[in-house]
Design an enzyme around this catalytic site. Structure first.
Site, mmCIF file in Angstrom:
data_model
loop_
_atom_site.group_PDB
_atom_site.id
_atom_site.type_symbol
_atom_site.label_atom_id
_atom_site.label_comp_id
_atom_site.label_asym_id
_atom_site.label_seq_id
_atom_site.Cartn_x
_atom_site.Cartn_y
_atom_site.Cartn_z
ATOM 1 N N ASP A 111 -1.803 5.636 22.652
ATOM 2 C CA ASP A 111 -2.174 4.467 22.175
ATOM 3 C C ASP A 111 -2.811 5.367 20.534
ATOM 4 O OD1 ASP A 111 -2.860 1.549 22.750
ATOM 5 O OD2 ASP A 111 -2.570 1.730 20.809
HETATM 6 C C1 GLC Z 1 -2.341 -0.737 18.662
HETATM 7 C C2 GLC Z 1 -1.844 -1.614 20.628
HETATM 8 C C3 GLC Z 1 -0.935 -0.900 20.523
HETATM 9 C C4 GLC Z 1 -0.077 -0.947 19.912
HETATM 10 C C5 GLC Z 1 -0.701 0.126 18.755
HETATM 11 C C6 GLC Z 1 -0.255 0.644 17.112
HETATM 12 O O1 GLC Z 1 -3.968 -0.624 19.050
HETATM 13 O O2 GLC Z 1 -2.747 -0.714 21.764
HETATM 14 O O3 GLC Z 1 -0.139 -1.890 21.455
HETATM 15 O O4 GLC Z 1 1.256 -0.419 20.275
HETATM 16 O O5 GLC Z 1 -1.585 -0.058 18.896
HETATM 17 O O6 GLC Z 1 0.046 -0.751 16.231
#
Ligand code: GLC
Length: 724
Positions: free
Chosen positions: A267
């Site tokens: 993440d």
């Molecule tokens: C965010 C979220 C994740 C998302 C990613 C890209 O912080 O936690 O669910 O897919 O970043 O946007």
């Protein structure tokens, strides 16, 4: 002689191995880098594409994606970029795309077929823009309602989340990943991210590996079985080890034990956070080494990992074979996706794909089935023809941003309240206005109050208007500022002056229909008790208002069932249904023992009666499948859909097991007055527990088999089954 990696007649494995053997260390590590176009400047993004071979970008749209792809294709090996996007209830970061109900809303449809179709529509619309990968589905469980991201879950139950997760993954990835319309799915956030301390986003999840296996792993196991191409490692630590530093969770459990063959993306900034947030690494080199050894394959938005990883390999601290394992997984998926065989260039059918009529029809069907009727006193609904004037009141009656919910062009990649949808949207006000013209009823509207600001209200004005009407529809709930990352809530009561507004409307003495437009269950005991009708829409997408209006006017018979329990008060949490039994603490001194609304609950305009529960056998062995049969009669005067639910309790197990656990369901249309026999197959292997040694076992003994309309003991029919 064409190199193997360019030969589409060879397998993705062969092509990945051939290409890997041709790559320099820098080209390999470049593939592990995912750059965000919402952070990198255009020139930085170009640098990463042309000179450091970044394997993936996110938040790149249309022309930017095309430009970056051209740069990547012009490099020595021409490895195409993988473009990822958060298309989590439709390609909703694109103003022209179909916006579905949120996962929480659509999960109340209990309709895997329609959820799969929503995935397919989303895939087509994402692919038509030249993007390849959605960071969806969320398979976290919505068990601590204080958490800001409940709206992104398929509710509280691991069985339902697994069924719906597998369905939407099949929708996204289609029959063949290499098909033009297929995109990569991404099961997230692995793992137990919604169970963090106090429901506070990204905090530690204090769970044993046994608990992780028993409660949180099942939906991810279903995702692996469904062939999910990627997984996203969650932010938080589990029992003190950040997931992105956990070899046990990523390598041993996900890759080795579950046999996950795709790749793991971290993440946002997980690797940097090992240093700056979680303090398990002194510097980026230590963080990069931990992340590599744990089994993270692609690193989201921590570009400095690139330099650290090169240094680590050159210094012999990390073996190049670790890099090869990660890059091979990434290349395997890129070949399987067809990225090297033409799918790296956008199709030119975007214009007739985005929000086309076929897609909108699917959305309307799913939205209709996602709305849940919670109260209907004296059958006040459907509205009767003597209602000649309707007052639509409330902060969410005409707020498409609240209705859309999280992860749309209003909220991401940056807050953009001025964004203008290029698609038709139906708020509740529009729905009521347009349908009431058919019934010759006049509609008046008043916002009544703001969702959050208690000062911003004109309750007297709203009450005056309500007094002039024959019925009042109050549309309340919560807003974008109260849902999402960083937006956990300790208090789930209605915010602002909404409660005052409801009481003032009730005092007008007219029938009061309350509609909830919200990202999560709220503690609404007063509304539950004093509304004449109560409808839960959650974030129901572009057609939400139309579906709600159809139900209010009786054009649709509601069939939604809650995928998540409601509390009387946030102090009552957790209220999810499948808890382990206690006895002294069955209830708080100052709170009822039951949730305000239970998992699986929802009303219809007709009624159903269950009888003749019987099993194909009452004694079986562990590799049997037992047919659970019940008759269900539609005892009302109109056709309706019923979701027959099957729960099981293990009455004697080596560890304490839940008082009941969903193990099957069937949603069926039953004509007025008809009786149907429903058969739900129960695979006895599904009755596994995770014992103290963390083994998945079905322990012989007696089980209680329960069937009914929802998870409340008072409505379930029960029988016994002995597993030998
Ligand atoms: C965010 C979220 C994740 C998302 C990613 C890209 O912080 O936690 O669910 O897919 O970043 O946007």
């Amino acid at each position: 002689m064409m190199p193997v990696y360019k030969d589409s007649s060879c397998s993705p494995e062969q092509r990945a191995d051939d290409l890997l053997a041709r790559m320099t260390l820098e080209e390999k590590i470049g593939q592990m880098i995912q750059i965000s176009c919402s952070v990198a400047s255009e020139s930085e993004a170009e640098e990463w594409a042309a000179h450091r071979f970044a394997g993936s970008f996110l938040y790149a749209f249309g022309d930017t994606a095309k430009h970056l792809q051209e740069l990547a294709l012009s490099t020595r090996l021409g490895i195409p970029i993988l473009f990822g996007i958060d298309a989590i209830h439709g390609h909703a970061l694109n103003t022209g795309a179909t916006v579905f109900p949120s996962q929480l809303s659509m999960s109340c449809s209990w309709n895997p077929e329609l959820v799969q179709k929503a995935g397919r529509v989303t895939a087509k619309e994402v692919a038509s823009e030249g993007l390849h990968w959605t960071f969806s589905p969320v398979l976290c469980l919505g068990r601590d309602l204080r958490w800001g991201r409940i709206n992104e879950t398929f509710g509280e139950d691991q069985y339902l989340a697994g069924i719906l997760g597998a369905a939407i993954i099949k929708g996204y990835q289609g029959e063949h990943l290499a098909d033009p319309d297929s995109i990569l799915a991404c099961a997230k956030h692995y793992i137990a991210y919604g169970e963090s301390l106090g429901g506070r986003d990204s905090y530690d999840t204090s769970a044993s590996m046994r608990k992780v296996r028993e409660v949180f792993l099942p939906p991810f196991a279903e995702a692996v079985k469904a062939g999910c191409a990627t997984m996203m490692a969650s932010y938080q630590s589990v029992d003190g080890t950040p997931v992105s530093a956990s070899e046990k969770l990523l390598k041993d459990l996900l890759k080795d034990e579950l046999g996950f063959k795709g790749f793991v993306v971290t993440d946002w900034e997980n690797v940097r956070n090992l240093v700056v947030r979680q303090g398990v690494a002194a510097d980026m080199k230590e963080a990069a080494a931990k992340a590599l050894n744990a089994g993270n394959d692609m690193i989201m938005n921590t570009p400095e990992f690139y330099y650290a990883a090169i240094e680590l390999v050159k210094a012999g601290v990390v073996k190049e074979s670790i890099i090869d394992q990660a890059v091979r997984r990434i290349l395997f998926i890129k070949f399987a996706l067809g990225l090297f065989d033409g799918k790296c260039r956008p199709q030119n059918n975007k214009h007739n794909t985005l929000a086309c009529s076929e897609h909108l029809d699917i959305n309307m069907k799913l939205t209709r089935e996602s709305i849940v009727l919670l109260e209907n006193r004296n059958n006040i609904l459907p509205l009767k023809s003597n209602i000649k004037k309707i007052a639509v009141i409330g902060p969410n009656a005409d707020d498409i941003q609240a209705q859309f919910g999280d992860w749309t062009y209003f909220s991401h990649p940056d807050l953009n309240p001025s964004a203008v949808p290029k698609i038709e949207t139906w708020t509740v006000l529009r729905g009521i206005k347009e349908l009431s013209s058919k019934y010759k009823a006049e509609v008046v509207y008043h916002k009544g109050c703001d969702i959050m600001d208690p000062e911003d209200q004109d309750i007297e004005g709203a009450a005056r208007l309500a007094s002039s009407a024959d019925a009042v529809i109050a549309v309340i709930g919560d807003c974008l500022a109260q849902n999402g990352e960083y937006k956990d809530r300790a208090d789930l009561d209605l915010s602002g002056s909404q409660q005052k507004l409801l009481e003032a409307l009730k005092a007008c003495g007219k029938p009061l229909i309350v509609v909830l437009v919200n990202g999560k269950p709220l503690s609404i005991p007063w509304a539950a008790k004093y509304s004449d009708a109560l409808i839960e829409a959650f974030n129901s997408g572009m057609f939400g208002g139309k579906a709600v209006a159809e139900i209010i006017f009786g054009e649709t018979n509601p069939s939604g069932r809650l995928s998540i329990s409601f509390p009387y008060h946030s102090g009552q949490l957790p209220v999810y249904y499948n808890q382990l039994p206690g006895w002294h603490g069955a209830k708080y001194m100052d709170m009822p023992s039951e949730p305000l609304y239970s998992f699986g609950y929802g009303l219809s305009y007709t009624s159903f009666e269950y009888s003749n529960l019987k099993l194909s056998k009452n004694i079986c062995n562990t590799d049997d499948t037992v047919a659970v049969n019940t008759d269900v009669r539609n005892t009302g005067s109109i056709d309706g859909m019923e979701t027959v639910q099957l729960y099981v309790r293990d009455l004697a197990s080596s560890v304490v097991t839940p008082v009941k656990q969903l193990k099957g369901f069937k949603k069926v249309e039953i004509k007025a007055g008809e009786t149907v026999t429903i058969e739900i197959p129960l695979d006895i292997r599904e009755l596994f527990i995770v014992n103290e040694a963390e083994e998945y076992v079905v322990e012989p003994g007696e089980f209680e088999i329960m069937v009914g309309p929802d998870s409340r003991d008072s409505v379930l029919h029960k029988t016994r089954l002995v597993v030998e």
